[in-house]
Each structure stands twice: as structure tokens, then as C-alpha cells.
Design an enzyme around this catalytic site. Structure first.
Site, PDB file in Angstrom:
ATOM      1  N   GLU A  76       3.857   2.283  21.230  1.00  0.00           N
ATOM      2  CA  GLU A  76       4.256   2.152  22.656  1.00  0.00           C
ATOM      3  C   GLU A  76       4.647   3.280  23.399  1.00  0.00           C
ATOM      4  O   GLU A  76       4.353   3.608  24.506  1.00  0.00           O
ATOM      5  CB  GLU A  76       5.595   1.477  22.440  1.00  0.00           C
ATOM      6  CG  GLU A  76       5.557  -0.275  22.065  1.00  0.00           C
ATOM      7  CD  GLU A  76       5.236  -0.358  20.763  1.00  0.00           C
ATOM      8  OE1 GLU A  76       5.291   0.596  19.860  1.00  0.00           O
ATOM      9  OE2 GLU A  76       5.098  -1.541  20.555  1.00  0.00           O
TER      10      GLU A  76
ATOM     11  N   HIS B 288      13.696  -9.726  18.955  1.00  0.00           N
ATOM     12  CA  HIS B 288      12.642 -10.109  20.280  1.00  0.00           C
ATOM     13  C   HIS B 288      13.454 -10.886  21.135  1.00  0.00           C
ATOM     14  O   HIS B 288      12.867 -11.300  22.030  1.00  0.00           O
ATOM     15  CB  HIS B 288      11.717 -11.178  19.300  1.00  0.00           C
ATOM     16  CG  HIS B 288      10.788 -10.584  18.486  1.00  0.00           C
ATOM     17  ND1 HIS B 288      10.819 -10.123  17.335  1.00  0.00           N
ATOM     18  CD2 HIS B 288       9.501 -10.516  18.745  1.00  0.00           C
ATOM     19  CE1 HIS B 288       9.781  -9.765  16.891  1.00  0.00           C
ATOM     20  NE2 HIS B 288       8.809  -9.945  17.566  1.00  0.00           N
TER      21      HIS B 288
END
Lengths: 330, 354
Positions: free
Chosen positions: A59, A128
Site C-alpha cells: 500500500e 475491514h
């Protein structure tokens, strides 16, 4: 035309790629897999692997590469699978994207768009499901968009790409399947103003419901039910969390004299806190009742359905807060 | 092995140029320390003294259209990339004439006109930027090279590894220059890395990598030239580990408890400026009067730069919130469009790229 939030996002991506050859999409599984939420499904075949660019699970690396590519004249759209994963790229987003223009004395702007899903409601557990867009809204140098309607899903991306500075787009995971009608010629939208989606007609006790993103549908549902109880509401979809359109909020509160802020983020230090503070600072004497807030309970979002539901804002909690606000006036 | 000893100095004029470049950096930073002590400069100040051969050698290999990403120890890189000493010092003074209008300071020097992308003070944070700049060139079909400087401390960061992998995976035109000065602040390489052969780490990502004597400017220049040529001609990313040493403390607040004075003294025997100067003198290529004239020239340049900084004007507080976002024109549109803003009034250079 009938469409979904997901399809509207995809149409926006396709349109941007067709209109500007500098635009490309980069992220984990955006290509061969079709996007982890299927937003980019089919685009690899249409635009090829250079412009629909699969990345490793890096990321910080690929967000930083997006920033570098933006500095180099491209118009990258970087997709991060969820806001929780974006924490791995915080260094690049906050230390680089948000600061380079100022730190360089106006020499290097960063025209990057970073998209990510946010929010709970799908039993995906604490890693999440969080709503951290309010955190990002704390950062000068960033623009924070939270499309909650089909028109904004279709229209915000191109506007974001025209911005010379970094724009983060938060797509609530529960919205992708939202279906409805969208004008055939729907296109770019203004992102400077909040939207007044429902206007109190002055027939009963009135209040302003302020929200954004994934909680907009439940706020609209609550507004319908409140109307049946004789409570009349303005509903504001903030659309952009930074910069906040304070005027639209104040204009509404000046008419309704009460406000309930609904935010899936946690209450402490949240965007809802910022909104409540601004109302208190700038419209204190317009208020007939304390500002109410409906936020997620201050726990990591749990897995079990009943626990998750209990942790999140709901129609019932919004209605209870609205009744308190109205009742507080006697 | 040293090219200075092996080959001697073949091109006296060019060697003189390199000597001058290193001396410019040395004198600029000696002046910075002096100005810091006089409280003209504040914040953190990290000097490059001892490492000048690295920037001097690598910059020789670059073309004007190439890009440079550097660290917070970047005064020398900026100067040798042709940012003026005056603009650098004015920046440290917090003046409007500074290369970042006083918003960056010593650790954040930027310059659009020379494609100098900082001045990055998050260790390893510049590597992904360099990868992205190279990606943009690759996608736009431009034959430019991006050079990224970082210290050996960066090797412990995840961003180092992510960037190596991305650059190699996508075969991007980037040259990684690891300035291995053996200490990440006060932490010796051997105390922070299980594998201390840094070039080997890059090689593990299928990147051509080799170690270079970073005290020998001719060796650095030769290696950088070879690497930049390879990158520019489509050979994918390359990696140089430049073995060097920081003669001074990490910053102005470092009592240097972590290394022996004898170690510093030993490295100072290989001062890159003295090495080249000595080799040239031995070869009869640096008459005393030339050396004196060179020093006087450099001193004059730095002295002029100090005057420029001293006579600058503080960046107005009324401008403080400018550049958080790009300026908007009266019609609501933006005045700039492009990764390199078009509104650099000081250089007058446009910069919309791609």
C-alpha cells in the site's frame, strides 16, 4: 436509466480513462480479478494492463508511486481495498501527498485521486469495517469526498481528477449494490456544496439531520418515519468532509433550530464532533436544543451480526435522537 | 579500489570541476554550521560533510530533464543540481527568497526548475515517489531517469522493499543511490541489519546493483555514468551502494556517543576532497595558485549567498495559508495544472508535464 452505485463508479472510471489518456487505475486486484468489489470489472480488457495496473500488496509503495506519477504529470486513480488497509499508506498520504505543495512553497502540487471502501455492515470484523474518513478530514491539503448517491458515484470522480491537489474518495461498502435511476446524461458534479436532500415544510416540529456516505439511506428512512410522527426534517448529505460546507448546515439550522448529526465513525474526536462544534460556535443562538449525535459505539466493529448492528447507527437510534432534540424544547 | 590510485587523474579540467563541486558543498555547509551557531538558522540541520563525493559524482551523470529525489541531508544535492546557494540559505533563514519560501527549511529543499523533488525527511519515504516519477516517464514514453538518494537506514523500512519490488517488477527507469555512511542516526548498520551487504538486498529483487567507494568521486562518477546510461537505455532500475562516512554529528544535537573518535579520524584520512586534491597535485595538475584561486572563487560564491539570505525578507505571515491547496483563479478554475505547478514566479518556468 437503471443502474447501481457500483456500475456508476465503473462508468465514471471508464469515462475518465476515455477522456484523458493521463488517467490510469492502480491497486490490488483491480485488473485480472476485476476489483475486490468488482468496480473495475471489464476495464482491463478495455484499457489494457498499463492503465488498469495490478499492484503487489504494497500500500505504501503503490500509493507513493501514485503520488510520484502525479508529480510526473499523470492523473493516477489509486484504489485501496479498504480504509483499514490505507493505514499502511498513511505515511505517503499525509507526509507526502498532503504536504508537498505547501512544503515546496507552491512548486509541486499532487493531482492524485485515491479511492477506497469504508464502513461496516457486512460482518467483516474490525480490520475491514472501520469508518476513518473523519480522520483524513483532519488533514489540511486533502479533499475528502463521500459519494452517497448514484449521481455522486457517477459524477465525483471526474471532478476529483480536475482538482490539482490530492482527493480521497470514500465509497461505503454497503452502497455498491444500491440501485436506482440515473439520468442518461449524468456526468461530473460540483463537490463544493453539501446537498439538502429533504426540506422541512414547516408543518410540524422541525430539525436538521446531517450525515454523509453509508448512513444516508438510513437517515432518509428515519426522516420518512419521523414525518409520520409529525417531526419535519431537513436532511443534509455533506458529500464533502473537507472542506466542510458549513454554510449549508448553518442555513438549515437557522430554520429548524435543532440538529442531529449521524456519523458511522466513533464519537470521540470525530467529524460529527467537528460539525457539532461549528454549530455551537456559529449558530448557538439559533438552537432550541442541544445538538445530538448518533455515532458508532466506541468498540472495534465486531463480527457477529447482532453485535455489529448494536454498534452501528440505526434508524431507531436516529429517531430516538430526533425525538430527544424535539422533546428538549418542551 | 580507488580509481584515484589506479588510474590517476586523466582529465585535469574535469577533475578540477569535481573538486570545485565538492568544495562548494563543503564550504556551504561549514557556513551553515556557523550560521546555526549564530542562531540565524534553526530547526534541524544535517550536514553532508565527508559524503560530498557521492552527490558530486552522481549529479555529473544526470541530464537537466532527469529528476532527483533526496533526503533531509540534501543541501549538497540541491546545490549540485543547480539550486543556488543563495536560495538554499534564504530558505534556512525562512525568507521569501528561499527555494520553498520558508516553508521547508533545511530538510525540505525543493525546486521545480531543476526537477529536484526534496528534501524528504521520512526515512525511505522518497523511494515510492521516485518509483512513481519513473512510472510516469515510462507510461509517457520519455527517456528520463529518476535518481533517488537515501541512507542505509532506509533499508530497514518497508517502503525500501516495496519500492525495490515495484521498480524491478515494472522495469522502471530509476537509479537508487544508497548513501551508506554506516550509521542510521546513532545505530550502526551491524546493529540494525541481519544482512549488511546492501547491494545484495537490491540484487535479491533482480536489480543490477554494485558497491562503490563513495569517498572517490571519480569512482562514483564512473559508476553513476554507467548506471544512468543503462537505466536511460531501457535497462530497468539500477542500484548503487555508495560507501561513505559522515564526518560530523548526525545533527546539531548529537553528542556522538555511539562511535569512537578514532574511527572518525580514520575515515577523515580519506576525505574525498583531500583525496582528489592530493591526486591532482601529485599528478602536477593543481598548481598552488590554481588551488588558491578555486578556494577563493568558492568562498566568494558562499559569501554572496550569505549576503543574499541576510538581505532577504521574511515570508509574510499573510501568505501562511497559501499553498495548502492550489490557488484558484477568479473564475473558480485553478491557476496550475500539472504535477509541476505552473505558478513558480521566481523561476518563471512553466512545468505542466505529460
Amino acid at each position: 436509466m437503471k443502474t447501481t452505485y457500483r456500475e456508476a463508479m465503473r462508468a465514471a472510471l471508464r469515462d475518465a480513462m476515455q477522456r484523458d489518456e493521463r488517467v490510469f487505475l492502480m491497486g490490488e486486484d483491480v485488473g485480472r480479478y476485476g476489483g475486490s468489489f468488482a468496480v473495475s470489472l471489464g476495464l482491463l480488457e478495455e484499457f489494457g494492463p498499463d492503465r488498469i495496473r495490478d499492484t503487489p500488496l504494497s500500500e505504501s509503495g503503490f500509493v507513493g508511486a501514485g503520488i510520484g506519477a502525479a508529480l510526473g504529470g499523470m492523473r493516477p486513480v489509486v484504489e485501496i481495498m479498504t480504509v483499514n488497509f490505507s493505514l499502511l499508506a498513511l505515511d505517503q498520504i499525509i507526509n507526502n501527498a498532503a504536504t508537498l505543495l505547501h512544503m515546496s512553497g507552491g512548486q509541486f502540487n499532487v493531482p492524485i485521486v485515491i479511492r477506497m471502501t469504508t464502513g461496516a455492515g457486512r460482518q467483516l470484523g474490525a480490520q475491514h469495517s472501520h469508518s476513518l474518513e473523519g480522520w483524513y478530514a483532519h488533514i489540511p491539503g486533502l479533499r475528502i469526498l463521500t459519494p452517497a448517491t448514484l449521481a455522486d458515484a457517477r459524477g465525483m470522480l471526474w471532478t476529483a481528477l480536475q482538482d490539482p491537489d490530492p482527493v480521497l474518495i470514500f465509497e461505503h461498502g454497503s452502497l455498491y449494490n444500491m440501485a436506482g435511476d440515473l439520468d442518461d446524461d449524468a456526468g461530473p458534479v460540483d463537490v463544493d456544496k453539501a446537498a439538502l436532500l429533504r426540506h422541512a415544510d414547516g408543518t410540524g416540529e422541525s430539525l436538521t439531520l446531517i450525515t454523509y456516505g453509508g448512513t444516508l439511506p438510513l437517515v432518509l428512512a428515519a426522516a420518512d418515519q419521523l414525518a409520520e410522527e409529525g417531526i419535519d426534517t431537513d436532511v443534509i448529505d455533506l458529500r464533502t468532509l473537507r472542506p466542510l460546507d458549513t454554510h449549508t448546515i448553518l442555513d438549515s439550522v437557522a430554520g429548524t433550530h435543532r440538529a442531529v448529526v449521524v456519523d458511522e465513525g466513533w464519537r470521540s474526536g470525530s467529524i460529527s464532533a467537528e460539525i457539532a462544534a461549528r454549530i455551537c460556535e456559529l449558530a448557538f443562538f439559533d438552537l432550541d436544543a442541544p445538538v445530538e449525535r448518533v455515532c458508532s459505539l466506541e468498540v472495534p466493529v465486531p463480527y457477529a451480526k447482532h453485535l455489529e448492528e448494536a454498534a452501528l447507527p440505526s434508524v431507531g437510534r436516529v429517531m430516538a435522537a430526533a425525538r430527544r432534540a424535539v422533546g428538549a424544547n418542551g | 579500489m580507488s580509481t584515484l590510485k589506479n588510474q590517476g587523474v586523466t582529465d585535469a579540467e574535469h577533475a578540477g570541476h569535481l573538486l570545485r563541486q565538492m568544495l562548494r558543498v563543503r564550504r556551504l555547509e561549514e557556513k551553515c554550521i556557523e550560521l546555526y551557531s549564530a542562531a540565524k538558522i534553526r530547526g534541524f540541520l544535517h550536514v553532508y560533510i565527508g559524503e560530498e563525493a557521492v552527490a558530486a559524482g552522481v549529479m555529473e551523470a544526470l541530464a537537466p530533464e532527469d529528476a532527483v529525489v533526496a533526503t533531509y541531508r540534501e543541501h549538497g544535492h540541491a546545490l549540485l543540481r543547480r539550486v543556488s546557494a543563495g536560495a538554499i540559505l534564504a530558505e534556512m533563514y525562512g525568507h521569501a527568497e528561499g527555494c520553498c519560501r520558508g516553508r521547508g527549511g533545511s530538510m525540505h529543499l525543493f525546486d521545480a526548475a531543476t526537477r529536484f523533488y526534496g528534501g524528504n525527511a521520512i526515512v525511505a519515504g522518497g523511494l515510492p515517489l521516485a518509483v512513481g516519477l519513473a512510472l510516469a516517464d515510462r507510461m509517457a514514453g520519455r527517456q528520463r531517469v529518476t535518481v533517488c538518494f537515501f541512507g542505509e537506514g532506509a533499508v530497514a523500512e518497508g517502503e525500501f522493499h516495496e519500492s525495490m519490488n515495484l521498480a524491478a517488477l515494472w522495469q522502471l527507469p530509476v537509479l537508487f543511490c544508497c548513501e551508506n555512511n554506516l550509521y542510521a542516526m546513532g545505530t550502526a548498520l551491524g546493529r540494525s541489519e541481519s544482512q549488511t551487504d546492501i547491494a545484495l538486498k537490491a540484487a535479491a529483487y533482480e536489480i543490477s546493483a554494485w558497491a562503490v567507494d563513495g569517498m572517490d568521486v571519480l569512482a562514483v562518477e564512473q559508476a553513476a555514468g554507467r548506471a544512468v546510461d543503462a537505466v536511460r537505455s531501457g535497462g530497468g532500475p539500477h542500484f548503487l551502494e555508495l560507501r561513505t562516512y559522515r564526518f560530523r554529528a548526525h545533527s546539531m544535537f548529537d553528542p556522538e556517543l555511539y562511535r569512537e573518535k578514532s574511527e572518525v579520524a580514520q575515515w577523515m584520512e580519506r576525505d574525498p576532497i583531500s583525496l582528489l586534491q592530493g591526486a591532482m597535485q601529485e599528478a602536477g595538475q593543481l598548481p598552488e595558485e590554481d588551488w588558491a584561486a578555486l578556494q577563493a572563487d568558492v568562498d566568494a560564491e558562499i559569501s554572496t549567498a550569505v549576503g543574499f539570505a541576510e538581505n532577504g525578507t521574511p515570508e509574510p505571515v499573510s501568505e501562511l495559508s497559501r499553498f495548502v491547496y492550489s490557488d484558484r483563479a477568479e473564475d473558480g478554475g485553478y491557476t496550475g495544472d500539472g504535477g509541476t505547478a505552473e505558478r513558480d514566479t521566481r523561476s518563471g518556468k512553466g512545468g505542466a508535464e505529460g
